[in-house]
Design an enzyme around this catalytic site. Structure first.
Site, PDB file in Angstrom:
ATOM      1  N   HIS A 129      -5.633  -0.469  31.931  1.00 26.61           N
ATOM      2  CA  HIS A 129      -5.423  -1.323  30.952  1.00 26.61           C
ATOM      3  C   HIS A 129      -6.513  -1.163  29.976  1.00 26.61           C
ATOM      4  CE1 HIS A 129      -4.192  -5.411  33.631  1.00 26.61           C
ATOM      5  NE2 HIS A 129      -4.638  -4.437  34.365  1.00 26.61           N
ATOM      6  N   GLU A 137      -6.717  -1.896  27.075  1.00 28.19           N
ATOM      7  CA  GLU A 137      -7.153  -3.087  26.493  1.00 28.19           C
ATOM      8  C   GLU A 137      -8.216  -3.413  27.278  1.00 28.19           C
ATOM      9  OE1 GLU A 137      -4.836  -3.278  28.801  1.00 28.19           O
ATOM     10  OE2 GLU A 137      -4.348  -5.142  29.380  1.00 28.19           O
ATOM     11  N   CYS A 172       0.233  -1.334  33.691  1.00 28.72           N
ATOM     12  CA  CYS A 172      -0.035  -1.867  34.608  1.00 28.72           C
ATOM     13  C   CYS A 172       1.198  -2.487  35.028  1.00 28.72           C
ATOM     14  CB  CYS A 172      -1.545  -2.963  34.874  1.00 28.72           C
ATOM     15  SG  CYS A 172      -2.157  -3.200  36.108  1.00 28.72           S
TER      16      CYS A 172
END
Lengths: 255, 208
Positions: B185, B187, B74
């Site tokens: 993202h 994650e 990001c």
């Protein structure tokens, strides 16, 4: 193409999931972490975690619970309920929340939006608005829907955008809990009034209600609690139904 | 597979990235010397990250020269470029400048670009083993990278509808040498995101 988001809300009180009908008659129903994990497995796009007791009892959100949720799931989640200072907001982000929302405190003190956005970034700050139809307009209510403000919801949403909000979560108090569909006029006018992503909340009772709100308004996401919580709507079936009807929806590929 | 250092740049909680990569958090440049892989995560704004990264600039440049695998996520992806419109100080380029190009704000479209969107693979990358065009990742950003050389783009993403207000086809992943970046993202992107992070963990750095 950006998918419309299907969002589950977990209303939490004293560490347990509850869901009120029109903000009252709250019944205890479960463990928030187990519920969050189950939602991720069922393909939910995002989870909103609301400490509904925080505002009325003037106590903070449990950072330990936020951290436990962050450890347990791998999809975005938002936290709010009674947050009233920049310090509280930052602490919830540091505990592991992806986004926070502010509601009553931002109405009373709009500069909170500006200050919080400058620290955590607009993209991580959502302004939640509880609105009710009153004499020709939508009026903003605060403190869990118990107090009228005289403020117009569309005016307030635009002001929140100007101050640095990155998203609006709009709850129709007229539609909430009665499962007769999302408030289309409110969601339509609000999503057209701002250039931010808008999440529609309040009124989901059947799969067709989601199709309706995505077809007739410009909202980016639709939120529900009890229909998912009690399994009245199965998330995968809902997503398949929306895809079949031409809505852009995330589906997970098998294998 | 090599230890993975995740740079702590302040506000954000890096727990998910650290856990997914079995990594460790570093908050000073000195701790990066022994790192065999480095992740630059990102939440906040470009100016704040640029300032925090100033101390890491020298060691990061050295690590890149050593071909240490680096992944920017990001804002950590945006900082790989030369500059950003979000930077309050545009008197000099405060990005790392690993990739030629600048970061610009989305206009005439709903901002931020927030939610799950698809990627289209445009180049070979070890990050995308087992990942296909059409897979969804989670995005939250108001700025996008405009590249000078398209050759480093490994995935693109569409935002908006052609002929209906703003439409963007932007770089959602890049790769050059041992440096990788993703605008989304991983994650926060469920199983498919875990796969991408696992792919990064398996990349062999030189000398390993």
């Amino acid at each position: 193409m950006l998918a419309k988001r299907i969002i589950a809300a977990l209303d939490v009180q004293k560490g347990r999931v509850v869901k009120g009908i029109k903000f009252q008659n709250i019944v205890e129903t479960g463990d928030p972490i187990a519920q969050a994990i189950a939602y991720e497995e069922h393909g939910i796009d995002e989870i909103v975690f609301l400490d509904i007791s925080a505002s009325r009892e003037c106590r903070g959100i449990s950072q330990a619970l936020v951290t436990d949720i962050a450890k347990a799931i791998h999809i975005p989640f938002m936290v709010g309920g009674g947050l009233s200072t920049v310090e509280e907001i930052v602490s919830v982000i540091k505990a592991g929340a992806d986004k926070v929302f502010v509601n009553s405190a931002a109405v009373k003190n709009p500069s909170l939006i500006e200050k919080a956005a400058s620290v955590i970034g607009s993209a991580n700050l959502c302004v939640a608005i509880d609105a009710k139809w009153e004499a020709g307009g939508y009026e903003v209510y605060v403190n869990g829907g118990s107090e009228a403000t005289g403020l117009d919801a569309l005016v307030w949403a635009k002001e929140a955008q100007r101050l640095g909000a990155g998203e609006i979560l709009i709850t129709s108090m007229d539609a909430d809990g009665v499962k007769q569909g999302f408030d289309i006029p409110l969601n339509r006018s609000l999503s057209e009034a701002v250039d931010l992503p808008v999440i529609a909340s309040g009124g989901a009772g059947k799969t067709e209600d989601f199709l309706e709100v995505f077809s007739l308004t410009a909202v980016s996401g639709a939120l529900a609690a009890s229909v998912f919580h009690y399994g009245e709507i199965e998330i995968r079936s809902l997503k398949n139904y929306l895809i079949e009807n031409g809505v852009s929806i995330r589906h997970e590929r098998n294998g | 597979m090599g230890n993975v250092a995740v740079i702590d740049l302040g506000v954000a909680n890096v727990y998910n990235v650290v856990k997914a990569l079995d990594g460790y958090v570093v908050s000073s440049p000195r701790q990066l010397r022994e790192a065999e892989k480095i992740v630059i995560p990102g939440v906040g704004n470009f100016s704040a990250i640029a300032e925090r990264l100033d101390d890491f600039r020298e060691i990061l440049v050295a690590k890149i020269q050593e071909s240490t695998p680096i992944l920017g996520i990001c804002l950590g992806f945006q900082i790989l470029f030369e500059s950003s419109e979000e930077d309050i100080d545009l008197s000099k380029n405060r990005g790392l400048g690993v990739i030629k190009g600048r970061v610009k704000r989305f206009r005439k479209i709903r901002v931020p670009h927030m939610g799950w969107n698809q990627i289209e693979l445009t180049g070979e990358s070890p990050l995308f083993t087992g990942i296909k065009t059409g897979d969804y990742f989670y995005f939250v950003h108001s700025y996008y990278a405009e590249l000078e050389e398209e050759g480093v783009v490994t995935a693109v993403t569409d935002y908006g509808q052609k002929g209906k207000g703003g439409f963007y086809r932007f770089a959602s992943a890049v790769g050059t040498g041992s440096v990788y970046g993703v605008q989304f993202h991983p994650e926060k992107s469920g199983n498919i995101g875990k796969r991408l992070l696992d792919n990064f963990r398996r990349i062999e750095g030189r000398g390993q």
